[in-house]
Scaffold this motif. Structure first.
Motif, PDB file in Angstrom:
ATOM      1  N   TRP A 100      72.497 -31.026 -85.049  1.00 24.97           N
ATOM      2  CA  TRP A 100      72.634 -32.471 -85.105  1.00 24.97           C
ATOM      3  C   TRP A 100      71.281 -33.167 -84.989  1.00 24.97           C
ATOM      4  CZ3 TRP A 100      77.721 -34.195 -85.586  1.00 24.97           C
ATOM      5  CH2 TRP A 100      78.716 -33.263 -85.275  1.00 24.97           C
ATOM      6  N   SER A 101      71.156 -34.309 -85.654  1.00 21.35           N
ATOM      7  CA  SER A 101      70.045 -35.223 -85.394  1.00 21.35           C
ATOM      8  C   SER A 101      70.478 -36.095 -84.219  1.00 21.35           C
ATOM      9  CB  SER A 101      69.750 -36.094 -86.619  1.00 21.35           C
ATOM     10  OG  SER A 101      69.303 -35.298 -87.696  1.00 21.35           O
ATOM     11  N   ILE A 102      69.673 -36.119 -83.152  1.00 23.70           N
ATOM     12  CA  ILE A 102      70.101 -36.724 -81.892  1.00 23.70           C
ATOM     13  C   ILE A 102      69.274 -37.968 -81.577  1.00 23.70           C
ATOM     14  CG2 ILE A 102      70.512 -36.319 -79.440  1.00 23.70           C
ATOM     15  CD1 ILE A 102      70.381 -33.308 -80.042  1.00 23.70           C
ATOM     16  N   LYS A 103      69.956 -39.050 -81.229  1.00 20.45           N
ATOM     17  CA  LYS A 103      69.304 -40.247 -80.698  1.00 20.45           C
ATOM     18  C   LYS A 103      69.698 -40.392 -79.233  1.00 20.45           C
ATOM     19  CE  LYS A 103      69.089 -43.025 -84.941  1.00 20.45           C
ATOM     20  NZ  LYS A 103      69.517 -44.300 -85.576  1.00 20.45           N
ATOM     21  N   TYR A 104      68.694 -40.526 -78.386  1.00 20.61           N
ATOM     22  CA  TYR A 104      68.944 -40.740 -76.959  1.00 20.61           C
ATOM     23  C   TYR A 104      69.107 -42.238 -76.727  1.00 20.61           C
ATOM     24  CZ  TYR A 104      68.270 -40.670 -71.901  1.00 20.61           C
ATOM     25  OH  TYR A 104      68.425 -40.833 -70.545  1.00 20.61           O
ATOM     26  N   LEU A 105      70.273 -42.656 -76.208  1.00 21.34           N
ATOM     27  CA  LEU A 105      70.592 -44.071 -76.059  1.00 21.34           C
ATOM     28  C   LEU A 105      70.609 -44.523 -74.603  1.00 21.34           C
ATOM     29  CD1 LEU A 105      73.459 -44.399 -78.716  1.00 21.34           C
ATOM     30  CD2 LEU A 105      71.003 -44.832 -78.995  1.00 21.34           C
ATOM     31  N   GLY A 106      69.970 -43.762 -73.741  1.00 22.45           N
ATOM     32  CA  GLY A 106      69.904 -44.172 -72.341  1.00 22.45           C
ATOM     33  C   GLY A 106      70.983 -43.531 -71.492  1.00 22.45           C
ATOM     34  N   THR A 107      71.209 -44.114 -70.323  1.00 17.67           N
ATOM     35  CA  THR A 107      72.201 -43.581 -69.398  1.00 17.67           C
ATOM     36  C   THR A 107      73.306 -44.598 -69.159  1.00 17.67           C
ATOM     37  OG1 THR A 107      70.993 -44.381 -67.457  1.00 17.67           O
ATOM     38  CG2 THR A 107      70.472 -42.155 -68.242  1.00 17.67           C
ATOM     39  N   GLU A 108      74.457 -44.081 -68.770  1.00 18.01           N
ATOM     40  CA  GLU A 108      75.587 -44.945 -68.439  1.00 18.01           C
ATOM     41  C   GLU A 108      76.422 -44.238 -67.378  1.00 18.01           C
ATOM     42  OE1 GLU A 108      79.337 -47.239 -70.604  1.00 18.01           O
ATOM     43  OE2 GLU A 108      77.692 -46.388 -71.784  1.00 18.01           O
ATOM     44  N   THR A 109      76.890 -44.980 -66.390  1.00 15.75           N
ATOM     45  CA  THR A 109      77.696 -44.404 -65.327  1.00 15.75           C
ATOM     46  C   THR A 109      79.176 -44.499 -65.671  1.00 15.75           C
ATOM     47  OG1 THR A 109      76.059 -44.965 -63.647  1.00 15.75           O
ATOM     48  CG2 THR A 109      78.293 -44.515 -62.880  1.00 15.75           C
ATOM     49  N   ILE A 110      79.855 -43.351 -65.648  1.00 18.01           N
ATOM     50  CA  ILE A 110      81.285 -43.275 -65.932  1.00 18.01           C
ATOM     51  C   ILE A 110      81.960 -42.564 -64.762  1.00 18.01           C
ATOM     52  CG2 ILE A 110      83.064 -42.351 -67.468  1.00 18.01           C
ATOM     53  CD1 ILE A 110      81.052 -42.469 -69.735  1.00 18.01           C
ATOM     54  N   ASP A 111      82.923 -43.223 -64.151  1.00 20.22           N
ATOM     55  CA  ASP A 111      83.646 -42.652 -63.000  1.00 20.22           C
ATOM     56  C   ASP A 111      82.685 -42.175 -61.916  1.00 20.22           C
ATOM     57  OD1 ASP A 111      86.058 -43.132 -64.303  1.00 20.22           O
ATOM     58  OD2 ASP A 111      86.132 -41.132 -65.196  1.00 20.22           O
ATOM     59  N   ALA A 123      74.224 -39.134 -69.863  1.00 19.27           N
ATOM     60  CA  ALA A 123      73.275 -39.434 -70.939  1.00 19.27           C
ATOM     61  C   ALA A 123      74.075 -39.736 -72.201  1.00 19.27           C
ATOM     62  CB  ALA A 123      72.356 -38.239 -71.172  1.00 19.27           C
ATOM     63  N   LYS A 124      73.754 -40.836 -72.837  1.00 16.59           N
ATOM     64  CA  LYS A 124      74.468 -41.236 -74.046  1.00 16.59           C
ATOM     65  C   LYS A 124      73.682 -40.769 -75.263  1.00 16.59           C
ATOM     66  CE  LYS A 124      76.646 -45.256 -76.228  1.00 16.59           C
ATOM     67  NZ  LYS A 124      76.885 -46.720 -76.130  1.00 16.59           N
ATOM     68  N   LEU A 125      74.287 -39.901 -76.056  1.00 15.22           N
ATOM     69  CA  LEU A 125      73.634 -39.300 -77.213  1.00 15.22           C
ATOM     70  C   LEU A 125      74.421 -39.614 -78.479  1.00 15.22           C
ATOM     71  CD1 LEU A 125      72.957 -35.718 -75.746  1.00 15.22           C
ATOM     72  CD2 LEU A 125      71.536 -37.769 -75.515  1.00 15.22           C
ATOM     73  N   ASP A 126      73.717 -40.081 -79.508  1.00 17.21           N
ATOM     74  CA  ASP A 126      74.364 -40.336 -80.786  1.00 17.21           C
ATOM     75  C   ASP A 126      73.979 -39.212 -81.749  1.00 17.21           C
ATOM     76  OD1 ASP A 126      76.004 -42.378 -82.282  1.00 17.21           O
ATOM     77  OD2 ASP A 126      74.341 -42.091 -83.675  1.00 17.21           O
ATOM     78  N   LEU A 127      74.987 -38.611 -82.385  1.00 20.84           N
ATOM     79  CA  LEU A 127      74.799 -37.403 -83.181  1.00 20.84           C
ATOM     80  C   LEU A 127      75.170 -37.634 -84.646  1.00 20.84           C
ATOM     81  CD1 LEU A 127      76.621 -34.965 -80.707  1.00 20.84           C
ATOM     82  CD2 LEU A 127      74.214 -35.649 -80.667  1.00 20.84           C
ATOM     83  N   THR A 128      74.267 -37.223 -85.528  1.00 21.68           N
ATOM     84  CA  THR A 128      74.529 -37.214 -86.958  1.00 21.68           C
ATOM     85  C   THR A 128      74.350 -35.792 -87.458  1.00 21.68           C
ATOM     86  OG1 THR A 128      73.635 -39.460 -87.156  1.00 21.68           O
ATOM     87  CG2 THR A 128      73.893 -38.195 -89.191  1.00 21.68           C
ATOM     88  N   PRO A 129      75.313 -35.239 -88.197  1.00 22.59           N
ATOM     89  CA  PRO A 129      75.202 -33.837 -88.626  1.00 22.59           C
ATOM     90  C   PRO A 129      74.013 -33.614 -89.561  1.00 22.59           C
ATOM     91  CG  PRO A 129      77.039 -34.920 -89.737  1.00 22.59           C
ATOM     92  CD  PRO A 129      76.550 -35.868 -88.672  1.00 22.59           C
ATOM     93  N   LYS A 130      73.245 -32.568 -89.290  1.00 20.76           N
ATOM     94  CA  LYS A 130      72.090 -32.256 -90.137  1.00 20.76           C
ATOM     95  C   LYS A 130      72.512 -31.715 -91.494  1.00 20.76           C
ATOM     96  CE  LYS A 130      68.571 -31.383 -86.611  1.00 20.76           C
ATOM     97  NZ  LYS A 130      67.619 -30.392 -86.060  1.00 20.76           N
ATOM     98  N   ALA A 131      73.710 -31.160 -91.573  1.00 22.73           N
ATOM     99  CA  ALA A 131      74.163 -30.555 -92.825  1.00 22.73           C
ATOM    100  C   ALA A 131      74.502 -31.587 -93.883  1.00 22.73           C
ATOM    101  CB  ALA A 131      75.380 -29.666 -92.553  1.00 22.73           C
ATOM    102  N   GLY A 132      74.499 -32.881 -93.525  1.00 20.78           N
ATOM    103  CA  GLY A 132      74.793 -33.921 -94.496  1.00 20.78           C
ATOM    104  C   GLY A 132      76.063 -34.663 -94.147  1.00 20.78           C
ATOM    105  N   ALA A 133      76.541 -35.465 -95.071  1.00 20.92           N
ATOM    106  CA  ALA A 133      77.701 -36.313 -94.835  1.00 20.92           C
ATOM    107  C   ALA A 133      78.944 -35.474 -94.559  1.00 20.92           C
ATOM    108  CB  ALA A 133      77.940 -37.226 -96.035  1.00 20.92           C
ATOM    109  N   ASN A 134      79.785 -35.976 -93.656  1.00 23.00           N
ATOM    110  CA  ASN A 134      81.051 -35.337 -93.359  1.00 23.00           C
ATOM    111  C   ASN A 134      82.166 -36.287 -93.770  1.00 23.00           C
ATOM    112  OD1 ASN A 134      83.491 -34.753 -91.538  1.00 23.00           O
ATOM    113  ND2 ASN A 134      82.191 -32.982 -91.158  1.00 23.00           N
ATOM    114  N   GLN A 135      83.194 -35.769 -94.427  1.00 26.20           N
ATOM    115  CA  GLN A 135      84.240 -36.637 -94.968  1.00 26.20           C
ATOM    116  C   GLN A 135      85.114 -37.261 -93.879  1.00 26.20           C
ATOM    117  OE1 GLN A 135      86.950 -34.409 -97.407  1.00 26.20           O
ATOM    118  NE2 GLN A 135      87.327 -32.847 -95.848  1.00 26.20           N
ATOM    119  N   ASN A 136      85.082 -36.696 -92.672  1.00 21.19           N
ATOM    120  CA  ASN A 136      85.940 -37.195 -91.607  1.00 21.19           C
ATOM    121  C   ASN A 136      85.252 -38.178 -90.662  1.00 21.19           C
ATOM    122  OD1 ASN A 136      88.344 -35.724 -92.277  1.00 21.19           O
ATOM    123  ND2 ASN A 136      87.336 -33.879 -91.528  1.00 21.19           N
ATOM    124  N   PHE A 137      83.922 -38.203 -90.639  1.00 21.04           N
ATOM    125  CA  PHE A 137      83.229 -39.112 -89.736  1.00 21.04           C
ATOM    126  C   PHE A 137      81.804 -39.352 -90.223  1.00 21.04           C
ATOM    127  CE2 PHE A 137      82.358 -34.868 -88.165  1.00 21.04           C
ATOM    128  CZ  PHE A 137      80.999 -34.903 -87.891  1.00 21.04           C
TER     129      PHE A 137
END
Length: 232
Positions: free
Chosen positions: A145-156, A161-175
């Protein structure tokens, strides 16, 4: 792993957003991401299984509707493979049992109300999605995955760490991309959001997470003999 079904797949506001345009901030962002990935590597080395309560919301933009499901989910490492079992118990607050098992490169969907079991062949890419925050290492995450670090967030009460992921293999038909909120110390996701084309998304929250306590027997569906079996 992500399917279009509202009950399968089978993750907000930010605590902090680093300014990627500033060189100093970019350096800090990279250092924070490397720390999280290293923590995931250490956790993956100890991972055997995980179980959690599941609460999911499937949003459909064209009709502006939400479908909410609640149930349980579990993951297990079997050799180099990953197995998953999910039991949906309610749909929009109403009892609605549905079971999903991924095992041996097959997805087994069981719907007791229909007395039907549907078996689907899964691609080799499927396990890549299963291990997002449940047993997957930081090295594998960075490789796939290509990863973007979006900072931290407290849950429960847990800093994630909040990470946004885009597949390196290219576009995916489901997301288009996936955001995960990771507890790096345990190597588990507390939240995942799958963004689909057209504004649709699936948001899943995981709570009451327990590690390395799931028996092997949990990864077998109890299906009556008179159930209709359909294979695709």
């Amino acid at each position: 792993m992500i399917m279009r079904s509202k009950w399968l797949g089978a993750a907000v506001s930010l605590g902090a957003i680093l300014m990627a345009g500033a060189p100093g901030a970019a350096f800090a962002q990279n250092a924070d991401l490397e720390k999280v990935l290293s923590q995931m590597d250490a956790a993956a080395a100890k991972f055997q299984s995980a179980q959690a309560d599941l609460s999911a919301d499937q949003y459909t933009a064209v009709v502006d509707s939400h479908d909410a499901q609640k149930g349980t989910i579990a993951f297990r490492r079997s050799g180099k493979a990953t197995e998953m079992v999910m039991h949906i118990k309610t749909d929009n607050g109403q009892p609605s049992q549905k079971d999903v098992l991924y095992k041996g490169n097959e997805i087994d969907l069981y719907q007791p109300s229909l007395k039907q079991e549907t078996i689907l062949a899964a691609s080799a890419e499927y396990e890549k999605y299963l291990s997002l925050g449940f047993g997957g290492s930081g090295k594998d995450l960075a490789a796939d995955w290509s990863i973007k670090y979006l900072g931290t967030e407290t849950i429960d009460g847990v800093e994630t760490a909040k990470l946004d992921l885009t597949p390196k293999a290219g576009a995916n038909q489901n997301f288009s991309h996936i955001t995960i909120w990771v507890d790096g110390k345990r190597g588990v996701s507390l939240r995942q959001q799958v963004f689909q084309e057209g504004g649709d998304y699936r948001l899943a929250n995981y709570s009451n997470i327990k590690l390395n306590t799931v028996p092997e027997s949990a990864f077998n569906l109890q299906i009556p003999a008179d159930t209709q079996k359909v294979r695709h």
